[in-house]
Design a protein around this motif. Sequence first.
Motif, mmCIF file in Angstrom:
data_model
loop_
_atom_site.group_PDB
_atom_site.id
_atom_site.type_symbol
_atom_site.label_atom_id
_atom_site.label_comp_id
_atom_site.label_asym_id
_atom_site.label_seq_id
_atom_site.Cartn_x
_atom_site.Cartn_y
_atom_site.Cartn_z
ATOM 1 N N LEU A 79 32.916 39.229 40.745
ATOM 2 C CA LEU A 79 32.356 38.543 39.589
ATOM 3 C C LEU A 79 32.305 39.576 38.482
ATOM 4 O O LEU A 79 31.626 40.607 38.624
ATOM 5 C CB LEU A 79 30.951 38.019 39.886
ATOM 6 C CG LEU A 79 30.869 36.876 40.890
ATOM 7 C CD1 LEU A 79 30.733 37.421 42.299
ATOM 8 C CD2 LEU A 79 29.703 35.994 40.568
ATOM 9 N N ILE A 80 33.042 39.336 37.419
ATOM 10 C CA ILE A 80 33.103 40.272 36.299
ATOM 11 C C ILE A 80 32.522 39.571 35.083
ATOM 12 O O ILE A 80 33.025 38.533 34.653
ATOM 13 C CB ILE A 80 34.544 40.739 36.027
ATOM 14 C CG1 ILE A 80 35.106 41.403 37.287
ATOM 15 C CG2 ILE A 80 34.573 41.695 34.832
ATOM 16 C CD1 ILE A 80 36.590 41.678 37.221
ATOM 17 N N LEU A 81 31.447 40.140 34.559
ATOM 18 C CA LEU A 81 30.745 39.575 33.415
ATOM 19 C C LEU A 81 30.992 40.473 32.207
ATOM 20 O O LEU A 81 30.562 41.626 32.175
ATOM 21 C CB LEU A 81 29.248 39.469 33.715
ATOM 22 C CG LEU A 81 28.375 38.843 32.651
ATOM 23 C CD1 LEU A 81 28.793 37.402 32.369
ATOM 24 C CD2 LEU A 81 26.912 38.899 33.075
ATOM 25 N N HIS A 82 31.710 39.921 31.240
ATOM 26 C CA HIS A 82 32.047 40.664 30.027
ATOM 27 C C HIS A 82 30.848 40.675 29.074
ATOM 28 O O HIS A 82 29.982 39.802 29.144
ATOM 29 C CB HIS A 82 33.270 40.041 29.359
ATOM 30 C CG HIS A 82 34.491 40.102 30.214
ATOM 31 N ND1 HIS A 82 35.418 41.118 30.139
ATOM 32 C CD2 HIS A 82 34.920 39.282 31.201
ATOM 33 C CE1 HIS A 82 36.369 40.916 31.024
ATOM 34 N NE2 HIS A 82 36.096 39.802 31.689
ATOM 35 N N PRO A 83 30.786 41.652 28.171
ATOM 36 C CA PRO A 83 29.651 41.744 27.241
ATOM 37 C C PRO A 83 29.408 40.464 26.435
ATOM 38 O O PRO A 83 28.279 40.164 26.076
ATOM 39 C CB PRO A 83 30.031 42.912 26.324
ATOM 40 C CG PRO A 83 30.941 43.766 27.151
ATOM 41 C CD PRO A 83 31.707 42.792 28.021
ATOM 42 N N ASN A 84 30.465 39.676 26.196
ATOM 43 C CA ASN A 84 30.320 38.431 25.426
ATOM 44 C C ASN A 84 29.842 37.259 26.287
ATOM 45 O O ASN A 84 29.740 36.137 25.800
ATOM 46 C CB ASN A 84 31.632 38.075 24.728
ATOM 47 C CG ASN A 84 32.745 37.703 25.706
ATOM 48 O OD1 ASN A 84 32.561 37.684 26.924
ATOM 49 N ND2 ASN A 84 33.922 37.416 25.171
ATOM 50 N N GLY A 85 29.577 37.498 27.579
ATOM 51 C CA GLY A 85 29.082 36.449 28.462
ATOM 52 C C GLY A 85 30.157 35.718 29.243
ATOM 53 O O GLY A 85 29.852 34.855 30.069
ATOM 54 N N GLU A 86 31.427 36.061 29.023
ATOM 55 C CA GLU A 86 32.512 35.438 29.790
ATOM 56 C C GLU A 86 32.449 35.944 31.231
ATOM 57 O O GLU A 86 32.368 37.147 31.476
ATOM 58 C CB GLU A 86 33.862 35.791 29.170
ATOM 59 C CG GLU A 86 35.043 35.244 29.942
ATOM 60 C CD GLU A 86 36.384 35.738 29.409
ATOM 61 O OE1 GLU A 86 37.379 35.602 30.126
ATOM 62 O OE2 GLU A 86 36.430 36.297 28.291
ATOM 63 N N LEU A 87 32.485 35.011 32.190
ATOM 64 C CA LEU A 87 32.435 35.344 33.608
ATOM 65 C C LEU A 87 33.774 35.039 34.251
ATOM 66 O O LEU A 87 34.276 33.924 34.157
ATOM 67 C CB LEU A 87 31.334 34.543 34.310
ATOM 68 C CG LEU A 87 31.183 34.750 35.819
ATOM 69 C CD1 LEU A 87 30.759 36.184 36.127
ATOM 70 C CD2 LEU A 87 30.188 33.747 36.395
#
Length: 162
Positions: A79-87
């Motif tokens: 599960l990779i959560l980007h700083p902009n909230g994209e999962l």
Amino acid sequence: MNKNDLIEKLSLVEHIEGGYFSETYRSDLKIATDREGTERSLLTSIYYMLTDNRPIGYFHKNKSNIIHYFHAGSPLTYLILHPNGELNKLKLGFDVTKGHLFQLKVPGGCWKATVLEEGEFGLLGEAVAPGFDYRDMELAKADYFQSNFPDLWDELAPYIKK
């Protein structure tokens, strides 16, 4: 081989983020990584393994990019959560017909968690450049995730270390 054989043969120890690890390489070559001239090894590498009794690598983020290489066992879900909230949800494993990846780059600054959903173990290798340093890693805190990613909280909460 089973998980206990691998833990012994690879000299794996418990990792603070979950699972087991062993550092296999730390470059003697150093580079400055900030304006103050803080030095890091150019490259580090580890074995990392999740097992049926330690199946979660809890959410954390690193400053450096990390390349993950699948080696053996059952697939591992990222599960990779980007700083902009994209999962993003991706699987490392050997079955490309099921969309598994042999290797995966997780960009520095992204939150990541890893999960062994079935099987006895999943073994991978990681390469980090500039080299890994605990000062560059942050474990997730529940209050931060609740306030910054409220729509994802129910899905992410099981992967935040308590």
